[in-house]
Design a protein around this motif. Structure first.
Motif, short mmCIF file in Angstrom:
data_model
loop_
_atom_site.label_atom_id
_atom_site.label_comp_id
_atom_site.label_asym_id
_atom_site.label_seq_id
_atom_site.Cartn_x
_atom_site.Cartn_y
_atom_site.Cartn_z
N VAL A 1 106.90 26.06 54.48
CA VAL A 1 108.13 25.34 54.83
C VAL A 1 107.89 23.83 54.91
N LEU A 2 106.69 23.42 55.30
CA LEU A 2 106.41 21.98 55.30
C LEU A 2 106.31 21.45 53.88
N ARG A 3 105.66 22.21 53.02
CA ARG A 3 105.50 21.79 51.62
C ARG A 3 106.85 21.64 50.92
N HIS A 4 107.79 22.52 51.28
CA HIS A 4 109.11 22.48 50.65
C HIS A 4 110.16 21.77 51.50
N ARG A 5 109.70 21.16 52.59
CA ARG A 5 110.58 20.40 53.48
C ARG A 5 111.79 21.20 53.93
N ASP A 6 111.55 22.46 54.23
CA ASP A 6 112.60 23.36 54.69
C ASP A 6 112.46 23.50 56.21
N PHE A 7 112.73 22.40 56.91
CA PHE A 7 112.41 22.28 58.32
C PHE A 7 113.19 23.21 59.24
N SER A 8 114.27 23.79 58.77
CA SER A 8 115.06 24.70 59.62
C SER A 8 114.26 25.94 60.02
N HIS A 9 113.22 26.26 59.27
CA HIS A 9 112.40 27.43 59.59
C HIS A 9 111.28 27.12 60.58
N LEU A 10 111.11 25.86 60.95
CA LEU A 10 110.00 25.49 61.83
C LEU A 10 110.19 25.94 63.28
N VAL A 11 111.41 26.00 63.77
CA VAL A 11 111.63 26.39 65.17
C VAL A 11 111.15 27.82 65.42
N PRO A 12 111.60 28.81 64.65
CA PRO A 12 111.08 30.17 64.91
C PRO A 12 109.58 30.27 64.69
N LEU A 13 109.06 29.55 63.73
CA LEU A 13 107.61 29.57 63.51
C LEU A 13 106.88 28.96 64.70
#
Length: 106
Positions: free
Chosen positions: A80-92
């Motif tokens: 998700v960091l590589r693809h800048r898809d930050f919405s997935h960072l909270v659950p992670l």
């Protein structure tokens, strides 16, 4: 108390995430495709998450389960960091905290 709670929340969370990834709804398939993974990647990821949850739930196999879970979560964070898809960072992030609590108390 926090140790036991973190272990069971982590196992339940990984199991739930595993089921959703293994079922591979169109939204989940779209995420994996957008990140460049093959169609079956969600099923593999889900299976590994379910295995990790089962290993964590059993005291005799908790350490290997935590290691497997940490590898899965690290790969997800990297993706998700590589693809800048930050919405997935909270659950992670929640998984990272639960994993740290479970590991430091084991």
């Amino acid at each position: 108390m926090i140790h036991a709670l973190s272990i069971w929340l982590l196992a339940a969370g990984l199991f739930g995430a595993g089921v959703f990834n293994a079922i591979s709804t169109p939204a989940i398939q779209g995420d994996f495709a957008r990140w460049g993974y093959p169609r079956w990647w969600g099923i593999l990821t889900g299976g590994l998450e379910i295995i990790s949850a089962a290993l964590i739930a059993l005291p005799v196999s908790r350490i290997p389960g935590l290691v497997l879970g940490a590898v899965i979560i690290a790969a997800a964070v990297f993706t998700v960091l590589r693809h800048r898809d930050f919405s997935h960072l909270v659950p992670l992030g929640v998984f990272v905290v639960l994993m740290a609590l479970a590991a430091t108390s084991s």
